[in-house]
Design a protein around this motif. Structure first.
Motif, short mmCIF file in Angstrom:
data_model
loop_
_atom_site.label_atom_id
_atom_site.label_comp_id
_atom_site.label_asym_id
_atom_site.label_seq_id
_atom_site.Cartn_x
_atom_site.Cartn_y
_atom_site.Cartn_z
N TYR A 11 1.09 -1.26 0.00
CA TYR A 11 0.03 -0.13 -0.14
C TYR A 11 0.93 1.16 -0.13
CZ TYR A 11 -4.40 -2.52 0.76
OH TYR A 11 -5.24 -3.50 0.57
N ILE A 12 1.92 1.15 0.74
CA ILE A 12 2.86 2.22 0.83
C ILE A 12 3.53 2.71 -0.53
CG2 ILE A 12 4.86 3.51 1.69
CD1 ILE A 12 4.05 2.13 4.44
N GLU A 13 3.70 1.68 -1.28
CA GLU A 13 4.37 1.64 -2.49
C GLU A 13 3.55 2.03 -3.56
OE1 GLU A 13 6.81 -1.71 -5.69
OE2 GLU A 13 6.61 -1.91 -3.41
N VAL A 14 2.21 1.68 -3.68
CA VAL A 14 1.26 2.14 -4.44
C VAL A 14 0.89 3.69 -4.13
CG1 VAL A 14 -1.22 1.97 -5.00
CG2 VAL A 14 0.31 -0.05 -4.89
N LEU A 15 0.74 4.06 -3.12
CA LEU A 15 0.62 5.33 -2.78
C LEU A 15 1.75 6.42 -3.13
CD1 LEU A 15 -1.07 7.47 -1.21
CD2 LEU A 15 0.28 7.01 0.97
N LEU A 16 2.93 5.92 -3.07
CA LEU A 16 4.12 6.72 -3.54
C LEU A 16 4.00 6.76 -5.00
CD1 LEU A 16 6.98 5.51 -1.19
CD2 LEU A 16 5.85 7.57 -1.33
N LEU A 17 3.87 5.68 -5.75
CA LEU A 17 3.71 5.52 -7.13
C LEU A 17 2.61 6.44 -7.61
CD1 LEU A 17 4.59 1.77 -8.14
CD2 LEU A 17 5.71 3.79 -8.43
N THR A 18 1.41 6.34 -6.97
CA THR A 18 0.38 7.39 -7.29
C THR A 18 0.83 8.95 -7.15
OG1 THR A 18 -1.22 5.72 -6.60
CG2 THR A 18 -2.08 7.89 -7.12
N VAL A 19 1.44 9.23 -6.00
CA VAL A 19 1.66 10.69 -5.82
C VAL A 19 2.72 10.94 -6.98
CG1 VAL A 19 2.98 12.21 -4.39
CG2 VAL A 19 1.32 10.72 -3.25
N GLY A 20 3.73 10.11 -7.28
CA GLY A 20 4.63 10.45 -8.46
C GLY A 20 3.94 10.60 -9.50
N LEU A 21 2.93 9.80 -10.01
CA LEU A 21 2.07 9.95 -11.27
C LEU A 21 1.50 11.23 -11.25
CD1 LEU A 21 1.40 8.67 -13.97
CD2 LEU A 21 -0.37 7.44 -12.70
N ILE A 22 1.04 11.62 -10.16
CA ILE A 22 0.23 12.88 -10.16
C ILE A 22 0.99 13.94 -10.46
CG2 ILE A 22 -1.20 14.43 -8.78
CD1 ILE A 22 -2.55 11.93 -7.63
N GLY A 23 2.15 13.98 -9.83
CA GLY A 23 3.19 14.90 -10.17
C GLY A 23 3.42 15.27 -11.42
N ILE A 24 3.99 14.12 -12.18
CA ILE A 24 4.13 13.91 -13.58
C ILE A 24 3.13 14.72 -14.44
CG2 ILE A 24 4.89 12.70 -15.31
CD1 ILE A 24 6.37 10.73 -13.40
N VAL A 25 2.00 14.19 -14.09
CA VAL A 25 0.83 14.90 -14.84
C VAL A 25 0.64 16.38 -14.84
CG1 VAL A 25 -1.65 14.72 -14.94
CG2 VAL A 25 -0.25 12.57 -14.89
N LEU A 26 0.85 17.01 -13.64
CA LEU A 26 0.89 18.36 -13.23
C LEU A 26 1.96 18.96 -13.97
CD1 LEU A 26 -0.08 18.27 -9.43
CD2 LEU A 26 -1.51 19.01 -11.37
N VAL A 27 3.13 18.45 -13.86
CA VAL A 27 4.10 19.29 -14.62
C VAL A 27 3.87 19.10 -16.24
CG1 VAL A 27 6.69 18.73 -15.38
CG2 VAL A 27 5.98 18.73 -12.82
N LEU A 28 3.52 18.09 -16.69
CA LEU A 28 3.20 17.88 -18.10
C LEU A 28 1.94 18.79 -18.69
CD1 LEU A 28 3.45 14.27 -18.78
CD2 LEU A 28 5.18 15.90 -19.42
N THR A 29 1.01 19.03 -17.66
CA THR A 29 -0.12 19.87 -17.92
C THR A 29 0.48 21.24 -18.02
OG1 THR A 29 -1.51 18.44 -16.84
CG2 THR A 29 -2.21 20.84 -17.18
N GLN A 30 1.39 21.95 -17.20
CA GLN A 30 2.14 23.17 -17.28
C GLN A 30 2.70 23.18 -18.35
OE1 GLN A 30 3.74 24.07 -13.72
NE2 GLN A 30 2.02 24.08 -12.36
#
Length: 151
Positions: A11-30
């Motif tokens: 669960y911790i690993e999935v949570l960290l991967l999800t946070v990383g993916l959201i960060g990448i999506v936000l950077v690409l959107t900008q």
């Protein structure tokens, strides 16, 4: 107990991967938003340069401000105006770069004559602005030498 540690780690690993993916999506959107804004500014500048180039060609082909106004006028989209120091022609264009008296872009071409011994030097400043904000998008200065007619 061992099984619970593995599940918690998962669960911790999935949570960290999800946070990383959201960060990448936000950077690409900008990045894509910045690219779109830059593209719109480039399109606006390209359109302004095209209008200024057409006005410069009309300036070079005309003998006086009245003829310049006739060359730029399409359906009442251009008018001869007086500025502080010289005559000027103001033409209006739509977003599609077609002459339109209620257009969003204004092209102003000044006409300043200077007499010399051999002829007349005509200087011009061509400015492309937005109608509503009067923000200058592009401007250029040009000149044309006209020999005086032989007497």
């Amino acid at each position: 107990m061992r099984r619970e540690n593995h599940v918690t780690a998962f669960y911790i690993e999935v949570l960290l991967l999800t946070v990383g993916l959201i960060g990448i999506v936000l950077v690409l959107t900008q990045i894509f938003a910045l690219g779109r804004r830059e593209s719109a500014e480039a399109r606006e500048l390209t359109d302004a340069v095209c209008l200024a180039q057409n006005a410069a060609e009309a300036f070079a082909a005309s003998a006086d401000p009245e003829e310049l106004c006739e060359l730029l006028d399409e359906g009442g989209s251009a008018e001869l105006v007086e500025t502080d120091s010289a005559a000027a022609v103001r033409a209006s264009y739509g977003a599609d770069l077609r002459a339109d008296r209620n257009g969003v872009l204004l092209v102003t071409v000044t006409w300043n004559e200077e007499s010399t011994g051999a002829g007349v030097l005509v200087r011009s400043r061509i400015t492309v602005t937005e109608r509503d904000s009067a923000r200058e998008i592009y401007s250029l200065e040009t000149a044309s030498f006209r020999k005086e007619a032989a007497a």
